[in-house]
Design a protein around this motif. Structure first.
Motif, PDB file in Angstrom:
ATOM      1  N   VAL A   1      38.691  33.637  52.209  1.00  0.00           N
ATOM      2  CA  VAL A   1      38.143  34.198  50.968  1.00  0.00           C
ATOM      3  C   VAL A   1      37.105  33.237  50.400  1.00  0.00           C
ATOM      4  O   VAL A   1      37.393  32.062  50.174  1.00  0.00           O
ATOM      5  N   ILE A   2      35.886  33.751  50.198  1.00  0.00           N
ATOM      6  CA  ILE A   2      34.844  32.961  49.529  1.00  0.00           C
ATOM      7  C   ILE A   2      34.657  33.551  48.133  1.00  0.00           C
ATOM      8  O   ILE A   2      34.389  34.742  47.983  1.00  0.00           O
ATOM      9  N   PHE A   3      34.822  32.727  47.120  1.00  0.00           N
ATOM     10  CA  PHE A   3      34.586  33.195  45.755  1.00  0.00           C
ATOM     11  C   PHE A   3      33.088  33.220  45.485  1.00  0.00           C
ATOM     12  O   PHE A   3      32.359  32.316  45.893  1.00  0.00           O
ATOM     13  N   VAL A   4      32.642  34.298  44.806  1.00  0.00           N
ATOM     14  CA  VAL A   4      31.238  34.412  44.418  1.00  0.00           C
ATOM     15  C   VAL A   4      31.251  34.703  42.921  1.00  0.00           C
ATOM     16  O   VAL A   4      31.729  35.752  42.493  1.00  0.00           O
ATOM     17  N   THR A   5      30.793  33.774  42.089  1.00  0.00           N
ATOM     18  CA  THR A   5      30.976  33.950  40.662  1.00  0.00           C
ATOM     19  C   THR A   5      29.965  33.188  39.829  1.00  0.00           C
ATOM     20  O   THR A   5      29.382  32.205  40.276  1.00  0.00           O
ATOM     21  N   ALA A   6      29.780  33.665  38.603  1.00  0.00           N
ATOM     22  CA  ALA A   6      28.891  32.985  37.658  1.00  0.00           C
ATOM     23  C   ALA A   6      29.594  31.794  37.014  1.00  0.00           C
ATOM     24  O   ALA A   6      28.950  30.928  36.441  1.00  0.00           O
ATOM     25  N   LEU A   7      30.936  31.765  37.107  1.00  0.00           N
ATOM     26  CA  LEU A   7      31.670  30.620  36.559  1.00  0.00           C
ATOM     27  C   LEU A   7      31.366  29.400  37.414  1.00  0.00           C
ATOM     28  O   LEU A   7      31.484  29.445  38.626  1.00  0.00           O
TER      29      LEU A   7
END
Ligand code: MN
Length: 206
Positions: free
Chosen positions: A81-87
Motif C-alpha cells: 500500500v502506497i499512501f497518496v495524500t496532501a497530509l
C-alpha cells in the motif's frame, strides 16, 4: 513474461482519481478506482491487485483505517500500500507506516515520482515472492537431506538398516530411497581376496 499488473486506487476526490488513473493506465497498468475505503477493501478482496494507492482523508473510513483493515485480511495483507495524500506532517507519515503502508507520496503528485515509486514497489514485491518460493524449495530439500541424519539402526552383522516402519532394508536400498546418491558397483580388495583366492595366488598377490 510481463504480466499486466493491476493497481487499485482508493481516493474520494474524483478529479484526483481520474488524474492518477490516466497516468498509470498510460504506463500499461490495469487500473481500478474506488472512491471510498469500504468499497476499496471489497475491491481489493475481489481483485487481488498487485499494489494499492491509498488516499488518507476520506469521509467514511480514512486511509489509515482502510490500510489497517487491508492488513487484517489474509487475502490482502501482502499487497503493498502506497499512501497518496496532501497530509505531509511527520506524524501523518509515521502513522501511515504504522498502519502498514510501504511508501508515501505527497500531493500534488509529480508524475515521474508516482511512476518510479509504483515500479519500485512492484519489483520489491516480486523479489519477496521469489524469495518466499526459494525458502519453500530449500526447506523441502533440507527435509530430504535430513532423512539421512540422526540415529540409524543398523545390524552389526549383515549391515541391514531398520526403517521407521520396522523393516530391515539392504544398506544400498535404504540409501537409495533416502538420498539422491547412486551406486557404482565394485569389490574391495579384502572381499576380492576371500571371493577369488585362486586369482590372488596365481598372481602372487596374497
Ligand atoms: Mn481525500
Amino acid at each position: 513474461m510481463t504480466k499486466t499488473n493491476t493497481l487499485l486506487i482508493i481516493e474520494d476526490n474524483t478529479v484526483n482519481l481520474r488524474i492518477m488513473s490516466t497516468l498509470l493506465s498510460s504506463q500499461g497498468y490495469h487500473v481500478v478506482g474506488c472512491t471510498g475505503g469500504v468499497a476499496g477493501i471489497d475491491a481489493a478482496l475481489d481483485l487481488a491487485p498487485d499494489l494499492i494507492l491509498l488516499d488518507i482523508v476520506m469521509p467514511e473510513i480514512d486511509g489509515f483505517e482502510t490500510c489497517r483493515r487491508l492488513k487484517f485480511h489474509d487475502a490482502t495483507r501482502e499487497i503493498p500500500v502506497i499512501f497518496v495524500t496532501a497530509l505531509s506532517a511527520t506524524e501523518d507519515i509515521v502513522r501511515a507506516y504504522e498502519a502498514g503502508g510501504v511508501d508515501y507520496i505527497v500531493k500534488p503528485v509529480r508524475r515521474p515520482e508516482v511512476i518510479a515509486r509504483v515500479q519500485t514497489h512492484l519489483k520489491l514485491r516480486d523479489a519477496v515472492r521469489e524469495r518466499d518460493k526459494l525458502i519453500v524449495e530449500l526447506t523441502d530439500t533440507l527435509k530430504r537431506i535430513k532423512q539421512l541424519r540422526g540415529l540409524i539402526p543398523i545390524c552389526s552383522h549383515c549391515k541391514k538398516i531398520r526403517d521407521d516402519k520396522g523393516y530391515w532394508n539392504q544398506l544400498e536400498a535404504y540409501i537409495r530411497d533416502h538420498s539422491e546418491a547412486e551406486f557404482s558397483h565394485g569389490i574391495c580388495p579384502e572381499c576380492a581376496r576371500i571371493l577369488y583366492p585362486e586369482l590372488y595366488k596365481k598372481n602372487g598377490l596374497s
